[in-house]
Write a protein that holds these residues in place. Structure first.
Motif, PDB file in Angstrom:
ATOM      1  N   GLY A   1     101.188  11.474  45.680  1.00  0.00           N
ATOM      2  CA  GLY A   1     102.186  10.955  46.610  1.00  0.00           C
ATOM      3  C   GLY A   1     102.250  11.732  47.899  1.00  0.00           C
ATOM      4  O   GLY A   1     101.435  12.611  48.166  1.00  0.00           O
ATOM      5  N   ILE A   2     103.255  11.391  48.702  1.00  0.00           N
ATOM      6  CA  ILE A   2     103.472  12.032  50.002  1.00  0.00           C
ATOM      7  C   ILE A   2     104.857  12.671  49.955  1.00  0.00           C
ATOM      8  O   ILE A   2     105.874  11.996  50.108  1.00  0.00           O
ATOM      9  N   ALA A   3     104.872  13.987  49.712  1.00  0.00           N
ATOM     10  CA  ALA A   3     106.153  14.661  49.509  1.00  0.00           C
ATOM     11  C   ALA A   3     106.870  14.940  50.837  1.00  0.00           C
ATOM     12  O   ALA A   3     108.055  15.230  50.845  1.00  0.00           O
ATOM     13  N   GLY A   4     106.168  14.857  51.941  1.00  0.00           N
ATOM     14  CA  GLY A   4     106.769  15.037  53.255  1.00  0.00           C
ATOM     15  C   GLY A   4     106.884  16.503  53.654  1.00  0.00           C
ATOM     16  O   GLY A   4     106.396  17.364  52.944  1.00  0.00           O
TER      17      GLY A   4
ATOM     18  N   PRO B   1     105.007   5.532  53.319  1.00  0.00           N
ATOM     19  CA  PRO B   1     106.088   6.367  53.865  1.00  0.00           C
ATOM     20  C   PRO B   1     106.221   7.702  53.116  1.00  0.00           C
ATOM     21  O   PRO B   1     105.695   7.850  52.007  1.00  0.00           O
ATOM     22  N   VAL B   2     106.935   8.640  53.732  1.00  0.00           N
ATOM     23  CA  VAL B   2     107.274   9.882  53.050  1.00  0.00           C
ATOM     24  C   VAL B   2     108.095   9.544  51.811  1.00  0.00           C
ATOM     25  O   VAL B   2     108.978   8.682  51.853  1.00  0.00           O
TER      26      VAL B   2
ATOM     27  N   SER C   1     114.395  15.863  50.363  1.00  0.00           N
ATOM     28  CA  SER C   1     113.481  16.844  50.936  1.00  0.00           C
ATOM     29  C   SER C   1     112.189  16.877  50.130  1.00  0.00           C
ATOM     30  O   SER C   1     112.090  16.265  49.062  1.00  0.00           O
ATOM     31  N   ARG C   2     111.217  17.613  50.637  1.00  0.00           N
ATOM     32  CA  ARG C   2     109.945  17.776  49.936  1.00  0.00           C
ATOM     33  C   ARG C   2     110.167  18.238  48.498  1.00  0.00           C
ATOM     34  O   ARG C   2     109.603  17.711  47.549  1.00  0.00           O
TER      35      ARG C   2
ATOM     36  N   THR D   1     110.648  17.248  42.601  1.00  0.00           N
ATOM     37  CA  THR D   1     111.441  17.345  41.375  1.00  0.00           C
ATOM     38  C   THR D   1     111.676  15.974  40.765  1.00  0.00           C
ATOM     39  O   THR D   1     111.510  15.779  39.555  1.00  0.00           O
ATOM     40  N   ARG D   2     112.050  14.994  41.606  1.00  0.00           N
ATOM     41  CA  ARG D   2     112.313  13.650  41.070  1.00  0.00           C
ATOM     42  C   ARG D   2     111.068  13.053  40.445  1.00  0.00           C
ATOM     43  O   ARG D   2     111.137  12.437  39.382  1.00  0.00           O
ATOM     44  N   ALA D   3     109.919  13.251  41.123  1.00  0.00           N
ATOM     45  CA  ALA D   3     108.678  12.710  40.574  1.00  0.00           C
ATOM     46  C   ALA D   3     108.378  13.364  39.219  1.00  0.00           C
ATOM     47  O   ALA D   3     107.987  12.687  38.260  1.00  0.00           O
TER      48      ALA D   3
END
Ligand code: ATP
Ligand code: MG
Length: 418
Positions: free
Chosen positions: A356-359, A368-369, A393-394, A399-401
Motif C-alpha cells: 500500500g501507500i502509507a503516505g 491515494p494515500v 497518519s503514516r 497499524t490499521r492495515a
C-alpha cells in the motif's frame, strides 16, 4: 456507591510532558473493585508548597487520597515535606522507615549513608509501609476521618506496594459493602458509530450495568461495569449484560479484558493447528511484530518477509515481473501474488500480505494515500484480496492495515467468512 477516592501524581516530569502518567490509570483500575470510586485526580510539581496545597485540596474532596511520586532521597523529592506541611505534622525520624531502607540496602550489599537520610523521616503520626523492592517506604496517614497514602513513583515499586500492602488493607476497611465488577469485550470490523447504534439501548447513563464504548487502533472495546451490594449479585448482573453484548456482535467479538487481536489470531491459528506465513510491504514487519508478542506463536508462524522493493517482491516472493509492470506494486494482483509466494516458500497452511501507500507522499492518480491491499492465501480456500483506503497518519495507516491482517487471519483460521 462506595467511597470517594482522589489520586495525586507528583513530579515535574509529569507536567513537563516527558513522562506519561501511568500510575493514575493503574491505581484507578485497582481501586474500583474494592468499592472506591475515583472522583478526581490532580498533578503537582516538585514544590513543597504546591504539594501541600494539592494534598489539602484532595483531602477536602475525597475520603481516600493516594499520592504517588516524590518519595526518593534527592532534593527534588518533596512529598514528605509537602504532606507534613499540609497536615501540620512535623517530620520526625522514623525507626520503621529506617529499618525498611536498611533492609533494602543490605540486600544490595550497601549500608545506609547520609544520602538516604531524608527517607528515614516521616510526618508525625504516619504509619510506614515497608518497601522491600526499593528505597522509598510508603506512608499511611489519617487526617480526621480521611486517609492519605503516599506511594513511591517508580511504577514497579508503586504497583508492588499497592498490590501487597495497600489493596489488602483497603479490602479490610471497605467504604461500603458495594462491589463493582468490570468486563471489557473487544471486537473488530465495525465503525464506532455502527457499534454505538447497536449498543444504544444498553448505553443509558443510569443503567446498571453501565455500558460504554471506546476505540483504539481500530479495535472497539465495550466496557461493562456492574454495581451491586455483593460480588455475587454484581457478577450476575455483569454476566447478563455481557451475554447481550456478545449476541449483538457475534463473531466480531475476539476476546475480553487483556486479550489483544494478535493474541486472538494466534490462539485461533494454534487451536486449529495451522501454520502461517506473512509477506509485508506497507506494514514493514508490524504484523510479524504484533504476532511475535504472543508467547507460543512459534507453533504457527513460519515466515515473515518484509519485501519493500519491487525486485525483492519478485526475487523473494516470486511475484511475476509482468504483474508488477502491468498492475504496479500497490495492486490487488501483487498482494495476491505476495501471499501466494510466501505461503509456497514457507509451505504454510495460510498466508497474508500487505501492500500500500502509507503516505504522506507517494499518491498517484487512482492510488491515494492510505490505499492498502490485504490478501489471504490458503491451502483450503479460494484466494482472497481486499482494497482499503485507510485514514490517518503514516503510522495509523500501518497499524490499521496490520490489524486488518490479524483479524482476517483469525477469521480464516476459524473458518469464518472474510
Ligand atoms: P525514588 O525512590 O525512585 O526516587 P520516588 O517516589 O521519588 O522514587 P519519583 O522520583 O517521583 O519517585 O519518580 C521515580 C521514577 O518513576 C521516575 O522515572 C518517574 O518518571 C517515574 N514516575 C513517577 N511518577 C510516575 C507516574 N505517575 N507515572 C509514571 N511514571 C512515574
Ligand atoms: Mg523524584
Amino acid at each position: 456507591v462506595g467511597g470517594r477516592a482522589w489520586l495525586l501524581s507528583i513530579g515535574d516530569e509529569l507536567l513537563a510532558g516527558t513522562v506519561l502518567d501511568t500510575n493514575l490509570p493503574h491505581v484507578a483500575r485497582e481501586l474500583l473493585p474494592l468499592g472506591w470510586r475515583v472522583v478526581g485526580a490532580s498533578t503537582a510539581c516538585d514544590d513543597e508548597e504546591e504539594i501541600a496545597r494539592a494534598v489539602r485540596e484532595a483531602l477536602a474532596r475525597a475520603d481516600l487520597v493516594i499520592a504517588t511520586g516524590g518519595l526518593g532521597p534527592t532534593r527534588d523529592d518533596l512529598t514528605r515535606e509537602g504532606i507534613a506541611r499540609a497536615l501540620g505534622a512535623p517530620l520526625e525520624e522514623s525507626a520503621a522507615a529506617r529499618a525498611s531502607i536498611e533492609g533494602w540496602l543490605a540486600r544490595q550489599g550497601r549500608a545506609l549513608g547520609p544520602e538516604n537520610a531524608p527517607q528515614t523521616l516521616a510526618p508525625r503520626g504516619a504509619e510506614v509501609l515497608p518497601n522491600p523492592v526499593g528505597t522509598a517506604p510508603a506512608l499511611w496517614l489519617r487526617s480526621g476521618e480521611r486517609t492519605l497514602v503516599a506511594l513511591p513513583g517508580v511504577p514497579r515499586e508503586m504497583e508492588y506496594l499497592l498490590r501487597e500492602a495497600l489493596l489488602p488493607r483497603l479490602a479490610r476497611e471497605r467504604p461500603s459493602g458495594a462491589s463493582v465488577l468490570r468486563r471489557r469485550i473487544h471486537l473488530f470490523g465495525l465503525t464506532e458509530a455502527a457499534a454505538g447504534a447497536r449498543l444504544a439501548p444498553l448505553m443509558a447513563r443510569d443503567r446498571n450495568p453501565r455500558v460504554g464504548i471506546t476505540v483504539k487502533d481500530a479495535v472497539l472495546t465495550v466496557s461493562i461495569e456492574a454495581v451491586a451490594a455483593g460480588a455475587a449479585d454484581a457478577g450476575a448482573l455483569l454476566a447478563g449484560t455481557e451475554a447481550e453484548v456478545r449476541v449483538l456482535f457475534g463473531d466480531r467479538v475476539f476476546g475480553e479484558d487483556g486479550t489483544t487481536l494478535a493474541a486472538a489470531a494466534a490462539r485461533a491459528l494454534l487451536g486449529r493447528g495451522l501454520s502461517v506465513a506473512l509477506a509485508e510491504s506497507a506494514t514493514g514487519g508490524l504484523v510479524g511484530h504484533l504476532l511475535t508478542e504472543v508467547p507460543g506463536v512459534s507453533g504457527s508462524l513460519r515466515l515473515d518477509v518484509v519485501a519493500y522493493a519491487d525486485e525483492m517482491k519478485r526475487d523473494l516472493l516470486a511475484v511475476p515481473e509482468a504483474t508488477l509492470r502491468e498492475h504496479g506494486a500497490v495492486s490487488a494482483e501483487t498482494a495476491q501474488a505476495m501471499a501466494a509466494g510466501a505461503r509456497r516458500a514457507a509451505r504454510a497452511d495460510l498466508a497474508a500480505s500487505t501492500t500500500g501507500i502509507a503516505g504522506p507522499g507517494g499518491a498517484t492518480p487512482g492510488k491515494p494515500v492510505g490505499l492498502v491491499f490485504v490478501a489471504v492465501d490458503s491451502a483450503a480456500g479460494v484466494p482472497h484480496v481486499e482494497r482499503h483506503v485507510l485514514a490517518g497518519s503514516r503510522s495509523e495507516v500501518k497499524t490499521r492495515a496490520a490489524m486488518i491482517v490479524l483479524d482476517r487471519l483469525r477469521r480464516a483460521a476459524l473458518g469464518l467468512p472474510l
